[in-house]
Design a protein around this motif. Sequence first.
Motif, PDB file in Angstrom:
ATOM      1  N   ARG A  30       0.882  -1.264  -0.099  1.00 36.19           N
ATOM      2  CA  ARG A  30      -0.203   0.182   0.284  1.00 36.19           C
ATOM      3  C   ARG A  30       1.166   1.372  -0.246  1.00 36.19           C
ATOM      4  O   ARG A  30       0.457   1.820   0.845  1.00 36.19           O
ATOM      5  CB  ARG A  30      -0.810   0.172   1.251  1.00 36.19           C
ATOM      6  N   ASP A  31       1.555   1.431  -0.866  1.00 35.17           N
ATOM      7  CA  ASP A  31       2.749   2.199  -1.495  1.00 35.17           C
ATOM      8  C   ASP A  31       2.117   2.927  -2.143  1.00 35.17           C
ATOM      9  O   ASP A  31       2.616   2.284  -3.378  1.00 35.17           O
ATOM     10  CB  ASP A  31       3.911   1.789  -0.437  1.00 35.17           C
ATOM     11  N   ALA A  32       2.707   4.398  -1.809  1.00 32.03           N
ATOM     12  CA  ALA A  32       1.842   5.303  -3.049  1.00 32.03           C
ATOM     13  C   ALA A  32       3.304   5.391  -4.532  1.00 32.03           C
ATOM     14  O   ALA A  32       2.804   5.731  -5.622  1.00 32.03           O
ATOM     15  CB  ALA A  32       1.709   6.851  -2.968  1.00 32.03           C
ATOM     16  N   HIS A  33       4.097   4.968  -3.893  1.00 33.44           N
ATOM     17  CA  HIS A  33       5.753   5.460  -4.881  1.00 33.44           C
ATOM     18  C   HIS A  33       5.808   4.061  -5.423  1.00 33.44           C
ATOM     19  O   HIS A  33       6.534   3.881  -6.855  1.00 33.44           O
ATOM     20  CB  HIS A  33       6.493   6.050  -4.209  1.00 33.44           C
ATOM     21  N   PHE A  34       5.556   2.882  -5.411  1.00 37.76           N
ATOM     22  CA  PHE A  34       6.155   1.581  -5.644  1.00 37.76           C
ATOM     23  C   PHE A  34       5.178   1.251  -6.941  1.00 37.76           C
ATOM     24  O   PHE A  34       4.012   1.538  -6.822  1.00 37.76           O
ATOM     25  CB  PHE A  34       5.277   0.475  -4.324  1.00 37.76           C
ATOM     26  N   HIS A  35       6.070   0.919  -7.753  1.00 41.25           N
ATOM     27  CA  HIS A  35       5.645   1.018  -9.205  1.00 41.25           C
ATOM     28  C   HIS A  35       5.951  -0.195 -10.060  1.00 41.25           C
ATOM     29  O   HIS A  35       7.423   0.262  -9.817  1.00 41.25           O
ATOM     30  CB  HIS A  35       4.619   1.820  -9.885  1.00 41.25           C
ATOM     31  N   VAL A  36       5.691  -1.129 -10.707  1.00 42.24           N
ATOM     32  CA  VAL A  36       6.865  -1.528 -11.997  1.00 42.24           C
ATOM     33  C   VAL A  36       6.501  -1.233 -13.020  1.00 42.24           C
ATOM     34  O   VAL A  36       5.356  -0.723 -13.853  1.00 42.24           O
ATOM     35  CB  VAL A  36       6.690  -3.705 -12.076  1.00 42.24           C
ATOM     36  N   ARG A  37       7.885  -0.643 -13.786  1.00 45.60           N
ATOM     37  CA  ARG A  37       7.875  -0.204 -15.358  1.00 45.60           C
ATOM     38  C   ARG A  37       8.128  -1.522 -16.181  1.00 45.60           C
ATOM     39  O   ARG A  37       8.860  -2.210 -15.967  1.00 45.60           O
ATOM     40  CB  ARG A  37       8.199   1.072 -15.064  1.00 45.60           C
ATOM     41  N   PHE A  38       7.663  -1.804 -17.520  1.00 47.90           N
ATOM     42  CA  PHE A  38       8.414  -2.727 -18.184  1.00 47.90           C
ATOM     43  C   PHE A  38       8.043  -1.379 -20.103  1.00 47.90           C
ATOM     44  O   PHE A  38       7.648   0.075 -20.246  1.00 47.90           O
ATOM     45  CB  PHE A  38       6.845  -3.212 -19.277  1.00 47.90           C
ATOM     46  N   SER A  39       9.431  -1.736 -20.203  1.00 44.85           N
ATOM     47  CA  SER A  39      10.288  -0.811 -21.910  1.00 44.85           C
ATOM     48  C   SER A  39      10.415  -2.687 -22.805  1.00 44.85           C
ATOM     49  O   SER A  39      10.875  -2.450 -22.615  1.00 44.85           O
ATOM     50  CB  SER A  39      11.464  -0.300 -20.845  1.00 44.85           C
ATOM     51  N   LYS A  40      10.423  -1.143 -23.996  1.00 43.79           N
ATOM     52  CA  LYS A  40      10.091  -2.347 -25.189  1.00 43.79           C
ATOM     53  C   LYS A  40      11.128  -2.247 -25.380  1.00 43.79           C
ATOM     54  O   LYS A  40      11.983  -3.373 -26.156  1.00 43.79           O
ATOM     55  CB  LYS A  40       9.211  -2.349 -25.979  1.00 43.79           C
ATOM     56  N   GLU A  41      12.080  -2.004 -25.010  1.00 47.71           N
ATOM     57  CA  GLU A  41      13.434  -0.669 -25.216  1.00 47.71           C
ATOM     58  C   GLU A  41      14.331  -1.850 -24.721  1.00 47.71           C
ATOM     59  O   GLU A  41      13.921  -0.901 -23.331  1.00 47.71           O
ATOM     60  CB  GLU A  41      14.454   0.484 -25.823  1.00 47.71           C
ATOM     61  N   THR A  42      15.457  -2.162 -24.976  1.00 51.71           N
ATOM     62  CA  THR A  42      16.294  -2.443 -23.863  1.00 51.71           C
ATOM     63  C   THR A  42      16.400  -1.965 -22.614  1.00 51.71           C
ATOM     64  O   THR A  42      17.111  -0.619 -23.483  1.00 51.71           O
ATOM     65  CB  THR A  42      17.806  -3.278 -24.127  1.00 51.71           C
ATOM     66  N   LEU A  43      16.502  -2.171 -21.752  1.00 51.86           N
ATOM     67  CA  LEU A  43      17.307  -0.951 -20.584  1.00 51.86           C
ATOM     68  C   LEU A  43      19.136  -0.631 -20.536  1.00 51.86           C
ATOM     69  O   LEU A  43      19.117  -2.119 -20.743  1.00 51.86           O
ATOM     70  CB  LEU A  43      16.658  -0.508 -18.690  1.00 51.86           C
ATOM     71  N   PRO A  44      19.784   0.066 -20.578  1.00 46.56           N
ATOM     72  CA  PRO A  44      20.865   0.073 -20.005  1.00 46.56           C
ATOM     73  C   PRO A  44      21.196  -0.790 -18.993  1.00 46.56           C
ATOM     74  O   PRO A  44      20.399   0.536 -17.812  1.00 46.56           O
ATOM     75  CB  PRO A  44      21.465   1.798 -20.733  1.00 46.56           C
ATOM     76  N   PRO A  45      22.252  -1.300 -18.709  1.00 42.81           N
ATOM     77  CA  PRO A  45      22.568  -1.580 -17.802  1.00 42.81           C
ATOM     78  C   PRO A  45      23.031  -0.491 -17.050  1.00 42.81           C
ATOM     79  O   PRO A  45      23.503   0.408 -17.059  1.00 42.81           O
ATOM     80  CB  PRO A  45      23.806  -2.339 -17.690  1.00 42.81           C
ATOM     81  N   ARG A  46      23.438  -0.635 -15.861  1.00 38.74           N
ATOM     82  CA  ARG A  46      23.715   0.757 -14.433  1.00 38.74           C
ATOM     83  C   ARG A  46      25.168   0.346 -14.251  1.00 38.74           C
ATOM     84  O   ARG A  46      25.912  -0.551 -13.564  1.00 38.74           O
ATOM     85  CB  ARG A  46      22.729   0.359 -12.922  1.00 38.74           C
ATOM     86  N   LEU A  53      15.361  -4.830 -13.479  1.00 37.06           N
ATOM     87  CA  LEU A  53      15.092  -6.155 -12.720  1.00 37.06           C
ATOM     88  C   LEU A  53      15.415  -6.777 -14.208  1.00 37.06           C
ATOM     89  O   LEU A  53      14.214  -8.544 -14.439  1.00 37.06           O
ATOM     90  CB  LEU A  53      13.650  -6.114 -12.075  1.00 37.06           C
ATOM     91  N   GLY A  54      16.195  -6.361 -15.010  1.00 41.23           N
ATOM     92  CA  GLY A  54      16.601  -7.352 -15.662  1.00 41.23           C
ATOM     93  C   GLY A  54      16.592  -6.490 -17.691  1.00 41.23           C
ATOM     94  O   GLY A  54      16.709  -5.272 -17.438  1.00 41.23           O
ATOM     95  N   ASP A  55      15.877  -7.018 -18.577  1.00 39.45           N
ATOM     96  CA  ASP A  55      16.524  -6.108 -20.033  1.00 39.45           C
ATOM     97  C   ASP A  55      15.365  -5.417 -20.230  1.00 39.45           C
ATOM     98  O   ASP A  55      15.398  -4.453 -21.142  1.00 39.45           O
ATOM     99  CB  ASP A  55      16.877  -6.844 -21.082  1.00 39.45           C
ATOM    100  N   HIS A  56      14.153  -5.115 -19.417  1.00 36.64           N
ATOM    101  CA  HIS A  56      12.702  -4.935 -19.658  1.00 36.64           C
ATOM    102  C   HIS A  56      12.021  -4.284 -18.654  1.00 36.64           C
ATOM    103  O   HIS A  56      10.887  -3.947 -18.502  1.00 36.64           O
ATOM    104  CB  HIS A  56      11.958  -5.608 -20.721  1.00 36.64           C
TER     105      HIS A  56
END
Length: 377
Positions: free
Chosen positions: A120-136, A304-307
């Motif tokens: 029940r946390d207002a900030h928490f969310h998961v996002r998907f990106s069709k493009e590969t996310l750059p590694p940190r 959380l992975g490439d996407h």
Amino acid sequence: MRLSTVMFGWLAMSTVYAIGCAPAAVARPAAAAPTSGEPQMAVPEAPAPRGPDGAITAAERDEAIEALARELTAKYVFPAKGTEVAKAIRARRKRGEYDKITTGHALATTLTNHINEVLRDAHFHVRFSKETLPPRPAEGKPSAEELARFEEFSRHANGGFEKVERLPGNIGYLEVRGFAFPGRGFEAATAAMAFLSETDALIIDLRRNGGGSPEMVAYLCSYLFDERVHLNDLYFRPGDETRQFWTAPVPGKPYVDREVYVLTSKRTGSAAEEFAYNLKNLKRATIVGEVTWGGANPGDMVRLGDHFAAFVPTGRAISPITKTNWEGVGVQPDIPVPADDALRVVQVKLLEQQIAKAKDPGLKAELEERLRELQPK
């Protein structure tokens, strides 16, 4: 927090970020994790998907779920809840509840909703990106490209400062759309407060402000006091430390001994809520408008992975006055009105006060005319 995280949060969702652009004390002796005041809000709705959707493989799905479980266990500000929710999503995966999900947005939305049944946390969310996310990068520093993009966005947003003007009756008006740009935001705040320094009252409009950095909040708050004031603390679980935020000397004259009003809406979020919460509890401003969004737990975007990526709240705000924050309840206005009416309501109130004090007949007539213009048609 990483600067790239700030960019993601600003563009994708309102968040509070500490990006180290202004001094902040670190207090270790009193930095034990809070034992009460955990979020009690209703289950937040998952944010709408952004960007194109795409198909995902079973391996990508399982990788994201397991990575999310690890990150929540290791970093979520309330350890017991992080462990509880990690156990819950692993159990759902084992039961096959995610097996039929084959697209990225669907998995991101489903995980956000399932996890927030517990957090029940207002900030928490998961996002998907069709493009590969750059590694940190291992050191967590933003790249030159990320810095350039952030600087470009900061310039186009004028450091988050949208409008400054002198309203009829010598009332100062400042609209701040975001607190995400320390540096350029400091410059904009300094210029705005210099322009407003001789006004008789000040309205700060945060109705479209989704948040930003606590350093920027502290900088603007510093103009409203002529002494050092403790504004807020942020406790972070990963380092088991508490950062303190105080007012500090700023360029120009302090804006004191005059009324300040802060306008809010349901969209007022995160660091903008902190600004309103600080001033309300310090009795330095009157809050007018709607109950705010209700997000007080800062954090970081984790890959959380490439996407897939998730915003994991790793900290929580702690007011030195209330010993808690606005998570799940928002900031309650002193004068509750629909957000669209908030500016007019304050203008009417201030003009009525000035009319009652006016000694010059010409000034009084002018103020009365301005007041009539503000009355509902």
